[in-house]
Design an enzyme around this catalytic site. Sequence first.
Site, PDB file in Angstrom:
ATOM      1  N   CYS B 417      23.746 116.119  76.825  1.00 61.53           N
ATOM      2  CA  CYS B 417      25.369 114.739  76.749  1.00 61.53           C
ATOM      3  C   CYS B 417      26.087 115.014  77.975  1.00 61.53           C
ATOM      4  CB  CYS B 417      25.904 115.688  75.552  1.00 61.53           C
ATOM      5  SG  CYS B 417      26.287 117.690  75.662  1.00 61.53           S
ATOM      6  N   HIS B 461      28.070 120.358  72.931  1.00 63.90           N
ATOM      7  CA  HIS B 461      27.967 118.871  73.038  1.00 63.90           C
ATOM      8  C   HIS B 461      29.194 118.781  74.165  1.00 63.90           C
ATOM      9  CE1 HIS B 461      27.243 115.113  72.295  1.00 63.90           C
ATOM     10  NE2 HIS B 461      28.223 114.959  72.171  1.00 63.90           N
ATOM     11  N   ASP B 477      32.451 109.051  72.527  1.00 66.25           N
ATOM     12  CA  ASP B 477      31.450 110.034  72.893  1.00 66.25           C
ATOM     13  C   ASP B 477      30.526 109.151  73.069  1.00 66.25           C
ATOM     14  OD1 ASP B 477      29.190 111.686  73.106  1.00 66.25           O
ATOM     15  OD2 ASP B 477      29.824 112.625  70.758  1.00 66.25           O
TER      16      ASP B 477
END
Lengths: 305, 692
Positions: B417, B461, B477
Amino acid sequence: MQQRIQAAVNEIGTVLLGKERQIRLAMCCLISGGHLLIEDLPGMGKTTLAHALARVFGLDFNRIQFTSDLLPADILGVSIFEQQSGRFTFHPGPIFRQLILADEINRTTPKTQSALLEAMEEGQVSVEGETRPLPSPFFVIATQNPGSLAGTFPLPESQLDRFLMRIGIGYPDPRAERKLLESDHDRSRGAKVQQLMTVADLIEMRSLAATITLSPLLLDYVQRLIARTRDSDEVHFGLSPRGSIAVVRAAKTWAFMEGRQHAVPEDVQAVLPAVVEHRLRAATDAEGRTGTALAQRLLSEVDVF
Amino acid sequence: MDIAYQIPRLALLWVLSSVLLVVLPHVLRLPAWITVLALACIIWRLLIFVGRANYPGKLVKAVLVMVVLPLTVVQTRAQGVGVDAAVTLLLLGVVFKLLEMQYKRDIVIVIALCYVLIMVGFIYSQTIPASLYSLMSATVITGALISLNRDNARNTFANNSRLAARIVLQAIPLTIVLFVLVPRVSPLWTMPLPVSQTRTGITDEMTPGDISSLGRSAELAFRVSFDGAAPAHQQLYWRGLVLDFFDGRTWRRAGSSFLSFNMVSRSASPSRGIGQGTPVAYDVILEPTQQTWLYALQLAELNAQDIAQDRNYTLQTSKPISQRMRYQVRSYLENQTDLELTGTQLARSLQMPEDDNNPLSLAMAQEWRATSSGDREYVQQVMSHFREEQFYYTLNPPLLSEASIDDFLFNTREGFCGHYAGTFVYLMRAAGIPARVVVGYQGGEYNRFEDYTMVYQYNAHAWAEVWFEGEGWVQFDPTGAVAPERISLGVEAVFADQPGFMEDSGFSMMRFRDYQWLNTLRLRLDALDYAWNRWVVSYDEDLQLDLMDELFGENARSGLMIALGIGTSLFFGIVAFFMLRGGRGAARDPATRLYLTLAADLAELGIPRRVGEGAGDYCRRVAMERPDLASDMEQVTRVYEQLSYASGGRQDDTELQSLLEEFRKVLRGMRLRLLSRSKRVGLTLSELGRSR
């Protein structure tokens, strides 16, 4: 039997006026086979009561006046050398009677006191190595003056414990006293008391009283009373087992005298002050004068159920 | 108690085992030499006990103290003056006292110190196992105290342990009452708690690649319980920190964004952040991180004095979090923040590395921005690039070269991520759109047993926020574009088969989540731990007042006092009841019970039975005061006496039963007549039923 007891009580009542309760307690003590201690001032009728009791039951009676120079031998008897026979012969002392009035027992020395008390406990005396049984029944009525009077040797707790009851007689109420004053009073009046019972009757009553029923509930009550004397901070020493046995024994006799086949709490309450007063002493009290108050407290604080 | 009395031998064994028990939990924390010394002292005392050794002389004692004191000073210098040093001294005091424990007085001191050491244990650990262990230690110490004071005949191991267990068990209800109800005041001083050097959780810098190391850990990060239903999994973005400075490799916090403002001032200037719709309220218990930031959903609101919110809407504390911390938050999932950016903010969200060596990416960004009609369209283009090209989401990305962005975008295309969020923000800034990286956690596992969500370290994350003119900050995201199931299902679903996932967790129950029953067990244990933390460990003044509010409404504080009074007197009342009842219980046979109800009736008529008054005397008194009752009373009393005193416990049961029956009949008759005669209202027929 109860009528006869009542008759005997009434008969004694003719010489000791207005003191039925004390008379019944004394008779209860006699029937229970215990010794009686009467504590009161001089001239209250202690001797009269003892005399009357002896006559009603037809007992062989003797009175010993305790003084500070009395020796054990003066009570128990001595062996005297007889010149005719060339032998020592035992001359029994005044104690060899069925009923002894030990007058002013706390005026004599501890040595003589314990000679008498040993005889009371054992029912026999040992003189010069020979043991001689005392007559049966053997019953001692001791009187003593309140301990604060001069020239007294107070009885220790261990010896007080041997008396089943301690009673006081107290002043007569005004009516009884008036009657006393009106009557032609002299000492020989005691001699007029009729014999209503025999020694055999006494023994029979004793065995009958022993058969009185004690229910668990009643014993619980007695045990609570006893336990209270032992737990309480106010009491110096709790009642001994001998004390608790005494309570039960006296309560049985009382129930018998009331004409019941079983004892109820009222019987216990009737005899309890007389039985425990002289065995109790407040923790704060060095003189031993507080037993009466403690016994009353006991009765009013411990519940029957 | 005779203080100078010799110690009973059994008591000594009890005391030695209690010392052993209270020292054990500290063994791991304290230096090894203390453990060795403690064991040596215990063994020496045992040798004295069996007669193999003597008490130490004055010289030995002096030498021991002289040696130990410098050691403690050295330790204190190494670790700083704190709880550890104090505990060390206390422990040494206890074990040395063992060596001169000859008389009862000494042993009493040791026992008292053992109780203190139990309390000290709670400074370090407040978990359920630790509490149970302490309870056990307390029982053993109590056993030692009992053994010390008991006479020899009944002083056996079994007797003492039974009594000790009973005492401790009986104390538990009172403990609960006192725990819940004694007013909680904030401590007057704060304890300098031992600060662990190992920090956990996300850090305040992100080099693409290092969040994946958290993916290897199955440790718990925090637990959340929502008021009402939990939001959907893909909405659970737990914001931790905003990273807005990029140096070409690593993302950091730019300077101090710590212009803290509290809720009041924010509502005064609504342009900063506006929540829409109903907020989500939740309650977080954070595991110690040794860091100063907290986690919350978007646009959080909270009322806590020691938590501030900085201008990036992240929550900050003034001290590192070294203990479990609990806070309550409300979040607006639909919100609008920062309609206008200040100059500093704008500069920070457009900042590019000074020696930027990613020409390919920069060129691509500028070209795409030029061809797209607006910022929105450009963002969509970047997102679809991640979605449609061959990008892979992996825990084990290859190392990147110096030109990290170019290398990742055009070469490796495999990343975690952090790679996606970093690259995405870079592309935004390259095109002149303000953007920043947000790190925190995403998702969480729902525990149905206590209705809360568990968030683990592997949920860590990173994502992005982009600022649009007229819209404020909007969350994007890019990882979701690459691996949508990461967001909708959770990281476990994506990585379950990848090597390295949770590999640092060792023999963790998490690895056996495929076995249904083991997984249930794991969830249940965690739920238990959560409830413990939520209701016991973090039970403080606020929670106490909340509870009282629910119970008493307005006057919570006086309610607390009343509840405390009632609670304790109830407890002691029950104890007193059983104690007093014990002595009298047997006396209450049925006949007496019936008789006493009659006495109670008569008491209401004004003739109460006196204490110590027997049935016969009472009967005579009643007969005197109320001649109309005399015959009844006499009959009742006669039968009662017959029943209670004449039986002597010898009659067989049937005879007793028939007597009892007769008594009931007589009593009922009397009470009926009482009822008809008296004008009393109280005595009703139902009361009469009692006599049946």
